[in-house]
Design an enzyme around this catalytic site. Structure first.
Site, short mmCIF file in Angstrom:
data_model
loop_
_atom_site.label_atom_id
_atom_site.label_comp_id
_atom_site.label_asym_id
_atom_site.label_seq_id
_atom_site.Cartn_x
_atom_site.Cartn_y
_atom_site.Cartn_z
N HIS A 187 0.82 -1.22 0.00
CA HIS A 187 0.00 0.00 0.00
C HIS A 187 0.85 1.26 0.00
O HIS A 187 0.33 2.36 -0.24
CB HIS A 187 -0.94 -0.01 1.22
CG HIS A 187 -2.24 0.67 0.99
ND1 HIS A 187 -2.46 1.55 -0.06
CD2 HIS A 187 -3.43 0.61 1.65
CE1 HIS A 187 -3.69 2.01 -0.01
NE2 HIS A 187 -4.32 1.44 1.01
N ASP A 241 -2.16 2.28 -4.57
CA ASP A 241 -3.38 2.73 -3.90
C ASP A 241 -4.47 1.67 -4.02
O ASP A 241 -4.43 0.82 -4.92
CB ASP A 241 -3.87 4.04 -4.52
CG ASP A 241 -2.91 5.19 -4.24
OD1 ASP A 241 -2.22 5.14 -3.21
OD2 ASP A 241 -2.86 6.12 -5.06
#
Length: 437
Positions: free
Chosen positions: A408, A412
């Site tokens: 992450h 995204d």
């Protein structure tokens, strides 16, 4: 002439190997380039050939022991037809240097590089029938003996020069019946503090077995823990209707197999679909280097396959340029060689993305862990008939659950979901692979 067999350099990051099975016993004839021993690194297993023809005179490192790169693990009498005994007072330390234990049993070996004292001669052999001398007890072994209440004379010493090692004591203690516990030693006034990074040694019950972790398993464990600690891992899921791919395979399987000599499997479809999704979402094919993000315009897809020593991930180089048959043939070759630990180290390095198919083992759903420094891994699972809503009707379709674990920090959530959705769309409509949409 004794020729040293040393551990070869096996890769830039490889500093230590584990000795596997010796193909020859001491005293047996070996030919040049004949496989003599298996060695295992933290990435793969390999076969080490004999550098010369002759007779295996000494095995310095036995099966299961660890050795560093460049370390001597065996000696071969070059050109000999039968084993010639080595000097009884000579052994080899971890760096391959010869030590001469020509003094009494309780004498310290000379410093490496320092010549033995002139005029020293080896002690005469003990007469037959005499009782063997007590073994020289190493400090760690002495502490272990005291803690367990065991006499040194009762333990078989396996160290150099007949020395008693801590491992010998632990091994001996593991063979003792549970009904006869050792007498507790008297408490010391100031018990020594354990080393800061000391790990308690495992002790086996009579119905248990202790096996040292292989170098490969150690690295797998270390890398998986590091991935979870150093990356912000998140997993997103989707489901895919496999009807179109199953029908395509059924219609063209015979012609495909006849032309290419390999069956058309599911993995080639997912490799193709993943490449198209990686083109659409470059962040999943990128990696973090320090404070920079490296976007890659090549697609080297790692395929997780089960090997003889554990899971390995050989890489399909430039998968975007490979056809279905090339992918299937490459994966079949990887799987075959992985079972025999024949995968080359170079084939395990440099992947940009990984696909792991737990479905072949029956997995319904999982959260795979990324193969650092990559930023994504696609997990495939078992195909099962499940009810689905199609055009307002409930129908039964062959369904596979997909899982994408991603870092992450660089990918995204929107990008991850879009990536997985695109894989789903390509699999459900395989003609998109041909027109690259």
């Amino acid at each position: 002439m004794a020729v040293e067999l040393k551990v070869p350099q096996s890769g830039e990051s490889i500093t230590e190997v584990q000795i596997g099975e010796w193909r020859k016993a001491v005293g047996e004839r070996v030919e040049r380039d004949e496989v003599l021993v298996d060695i295992e690194t933290d990435k793969a297993a390999m076969e080490l050939p004999a550098p010369v023809s002759g007779v295996l005179a000494k095995i310095v490192k036995g099966a299961g022991e660890e050795a560093g790169v460049g370390e001597v693990i065996a000696l071969i009498n070059e050109g000999a037809d039968e084993a010639e005994p080595l000097e009884p007072d000579a052994t080899w330390d971890r760096s391959g240097m010869r030590y001469f234990f020509a003094l009494a049993d309780d004498a310290e070996p000379p410093t490496p590089g320092k010549p033995a004292e002139a005029g020293s001669e080896p002690p005469p052999p003990a007469p037959a029938g005499s009782s063997p001398a007590a073994p020289r007890v190493m400090p760690a072994a002495e502490r272990e003996l005291a803690q367990r209440g065991i006499e040194a004379k009762d333990v078989q010493a396996t160290g150099p020069g007949g020395r008693l090692l801590k491992e010998d004591v632990v091994r001996h203690a593991g063979k003792q019946p549970a009904s006869a516990p050792a007498e507790a030693p008297a408490p010391l006034e100031a018990p020594p503090q354990p080393a800061p990074a000391a790990v308690p040694e495992a002790e086996a019950r009579p119905d248990e077995e202790i096996v040292a972790m292989s170098p490969m398993r150690k690295v797998i464990a270390r890398n998986l823990v590091a991935a979870q600690q150093n990356a912000a891992l998140l997993t997103t899921f989707n489901e895919v209707d496999m009807s179109a791919v199953i029908a395509l395979r059924k219609n063209h399987q015979e012609a495909f197999t006849e032309k290419y000599g390999i069956k058309l499997g599911f993995m080639s479809f997912f490799v193709k679909a993943a490449v198209e999704a990686l083109k659409l979402i470059p962040a999943v094919n990128a990696e973090i280097r320090g404070t920079d993000v490296v976007y890659k315009n090549h697609f080297d897809v790692g395929i997780a396959v089960g090997g003889g020593k554990g899971l390995v991930v050989p890489v399909l180089r430039n998968a975007e340029a490979m056809g279905f048959a090339e992918i299937e043939l490459a994966i079949a070759d990887f799987a075959r060689r992985a079972q025999g630990n024949k995968i080359d180290l170079s084939e395990l390095q440099g992947g940009t993305f990984t696909i792991s198919n737990g479905g072949i083992y029956g997995s319904m759903l999982s959260t795979p862990i990324v193969n650092a420094p990559q930023s994504g891994i696609l997990g495939l699972h078992a195909i099962k008939d499940r009810p689905m809503a199609v055009d307002g009707q409930v129908v039964v379709r062959p369904v596979m659950y997909l899982a994408l674990t991603y870092d992450h920090r660089i990918v995204d959530g929107r990008e991850a979901v879009t990536f997985l959705k695109h894989v789903k769309e390509v699999i459900e409509e395989p003609v998109r692979i041909l027109i690259e949409i």
